[in-house]
Design a protein around this motif. Structure first.
Motif, PDB file in Angstrom:
ATOM      1  N   PRO A  29       0.837  -1.217   0.000  1.00 43.79           N
ATOM      2  CA  PRO A  29       0.000   0.000   0.000  1.00 43.79           C
ATOM      3  C   PRO A  29       0.864   1.256   0.000  1.00 43.79           C
ATOM      4  O   PRO A  29       1.811   1.366   0.777  1.00 43.79           O
ATOM      5  N   VAL A  30       0.562   2.187  -0.877  1.00 50.25           N
ATOM      6  CA  VAL A  30       1.309   3.433  -0.991  1.00 50.25           C
ATOM      7  C   VAL A  30       0.443   4.572  -0.475  1.00 50.25           C
ATOM      8  O   VAL A  30      -0.685   4.758  -0.930  1.00 50.25           O
ATOM      9  N   THR A  31       0.984   5.312   0.503  1.00 48.91           N
ATOM     10  CA  THR A  31       0.260   6.435   1.091  1.00 48.91           C
ATOM     11  C   THR A  31       0.878   7.737   0.606  1.00 48.91           C
ATOM     12  O   THR A  31       2.103   7.902   0.645  1.00 48.91           O
ATOM     13  N   ARG A  32       0.064   8.639   0.168  1.00 54.32           N
ATOM     14  CA  ARG A  32       0.560   9.939  -0.288  1.00 54.32           C
ATOM     15  C   ARG A  32       1.119  10.710   0.914  1.00 54.32           C
ATOM     16  O   ARG A  32       0.467  10.835   1.941  1.00 54.32           O
ATOM     17  N   THR A  33       2.323  11.209   0.759  1.00 51.52           N
ATOM     18  CA  THR A  33       2.963  11.930   1.857  1.00 51.52           C
ATOM     19  C   THR A  33       2.329  13.307   2.030  1.00 51.52           C
ATOM     20  O   THR A  33       1.821  13.900   1.078  1.00 51.52           O
ATOM     21  N   PRO A 124      11.378  14.925  -1.047  1.00 54.30           N
ATOM     22  CA  PRO A 124      11.805  15.848  -2.108  1.00 54.30           C
ATOM     23  C   PRO A 124      11.119  17.215  -2.046  1.00 54.30           C
ATOM     24  O   PRO A 124      11.648  18.183  -2.582  1.00 54.30           O
ATOM     25  N   ALA A 125       9.953  17.293  -1.423  1.00 55.93           N
ATOM     26  CA  ALA A 125       9.279  18.588  -1.275  1.00 55.93           C
ATOM     27  C   ALA A 125      10.007  19.385  -0.192  1.00 55.93           C
ATOM     28  O   ALA A 125       9.717  19.255   1.003  1.00 55.93           O
ATOM     29  N   ARG A 126      10.959  20.196  -0.602  1.00 58.09           N
ATOM     30  CA  ARG A 126      11.821  20.874   0.367  1.00 58.09           C
ATOM     31  C   ARG A 126      11.042  21.813   1.286  1.00 58.09           C
ATOM     32  O   ARG A 126      11.357  21.944   2.465  1.00 58.09           O
ATOM     33  N   TRP A 127      10.053  22.494   0.737  1.00 54.66           N
ATOM     34  CA  TRP A 127       9.284  23.435   1.553  1.00 54.66           C
ATOM     35  C   TRP A 127       8.634  22.724   2.733  1.00 54.66           C
ATOM     36  O   TRP A 127       8.496  23.299   3.825  1.00 54.66           O
ATOM     37  N   ARG A 128       8.257  21.451   2.519  1.00 56.24           N
ATOM     38  CA  ARG A 128       7.589  20.701   3.573  1.00 56.24           C
ATOM     39  C   ARG A 128       8.538  20.425   4.737  1.00 56.24           C
ATOM     40  O   ARG A 128       8.153  20.510   5.906  1.00 56.24           O
ATOM     41  N   VAL A 129       9.786  20.110   4.403  1.00 57.70           N
ATOM     42  CA  VAL A 129      10.778  19.842   5.444  1.00 57.70           C
ATOM     43  C   VAL A 129      11.038  21.095   6.264  1.00 57.70           C
ATOM     44  O   VAL A 129      11.044  21.064   7.501  1.00 57.70           O
TER      45      VAL A 129
END
Length: 278
Positions: A29-33, A124-129
């Motif tokens: 199962p793949v969950t969207r981050t 990879p979504a840098r803004w999120r980090v």
């Protein structure tokens, strides 16, 4: 005698992980981050490193320890026109340096060790980090600061009863907000400079220079006004107004000014994070 190869029944259904057109679909199962995952990751980081325990521990020792020592040297008459949280001010002037240091280390330590590459590879979504770092750090700094200031106020109120009629809860929330924003500003500077020593030095300049430089600026009549304004917005004087130690103002303009400066630094950190390589 060799056995003939088994032939696949064309009528048999395709495995559940194989798309009818032949494209592969993972059976896992793949969950969207989302931001919640980044928040969980940053909370795990900040609570598991020693620098957090040391800086928060020293901060609490300074604010509560110095606050209670000052409170023990006062009398009920000292609080007739002052809030019970005034003793916490003296520890907070030093304790704010701990939050500034921690704010820088939250991100600069990852650049120093190279772990930032792993972090940004996993997310990879840098803004999120970066957003998760700001949120987690601000929440931690605010809760710890409010607890320390409020604890000193409660103990002082218990020692001197009804000596003061001045509300003091406002100084708890505003004082905690001020030093927490200084920490967030330090985090933003650390994100832009990517160097622990450089970012801490820059933040020490932000805190100390406005307190020292006005003494030289006010020597000359042409720069006296600049020195007065700079002194008025220096961190120690801003906290003094918030804790009613300085009766000229409530610290509102100083708090708004810090919010604007911090917001600009945060915006700069987000912009540079996307434009620069790791």
């Amino acid at each position: 005698m060799s056995t003939p190869p088994q032939q696949q029944n064309p009528a048999a259904p395709a495995p559940h992980w194989q798309h009818p057109e032949g494209a592969y679909t993972s059976p896992i199962p793949v969950t969207r981050t989302h931001l919640g995952h980044a928040l969980t990751s940053e909370w795990t980081k900040i609570k598991s490193v020693r620098s957090t325990m040391w800086t928060i521990g020293v901060f609490l020792a300074l604010v509560i320890g110095i606050g209670l020592l000052v409170s023990a040297q006062t009398t009920g008459m000292d609080y007739e026109d002052a809030p019970y949280t005034i003793p916490a001010f003296f520890g907070l002037v030093l304790g704010q340096l701990c939050l500034i240091t921690l704010g820088v280390l939250v991100i600069s330590s990852e650049y120093g060790t190279g772990m930032i590459r792993t972090t940004l590879t996993a997310s990879p979504a840098r803004w999120r980090v970066l957003a998760a770092k700001f949120i987690i750090f601000f929440a931690l700094a605010y809760v710890v600061s409010a607890f320390a200031i409020g604890f000193v106020g409660l103990v002082t109120a218990g020692m001197y009863g009804d000596a003061s009629n001045v509300p003091w809860l406002g100084s708890v929330f505003k004082g905690a907000l001020y030093v927490s924003l200084l920490g967030v500003l330090a985090l933003a500077v650390g994100a832009m400079l990517r160097h622990s020593a450089g970012a801490i030095t820059a933040m020490l300049g932000v805190v100390l220079v406005p307190s020292i430089l006005p003494a030289f600026l006010m020597i000359s009549p042409s720069t006296q006004r600049v020195g007065e304004v700079m002194m008025d917005y220096a961190a120690p004087n801003a906290l003094a107004k918030i804790f009613a130690l300085d009766t000229e103002g409530t610290g509102g303009p100083q708090l708004v000014f810090l919010i604007i400066v911090t917001g600009a630094a945060v915006a700069g950190a987000f912009t540079l994070l996307d434009r620069r390589d790791v």
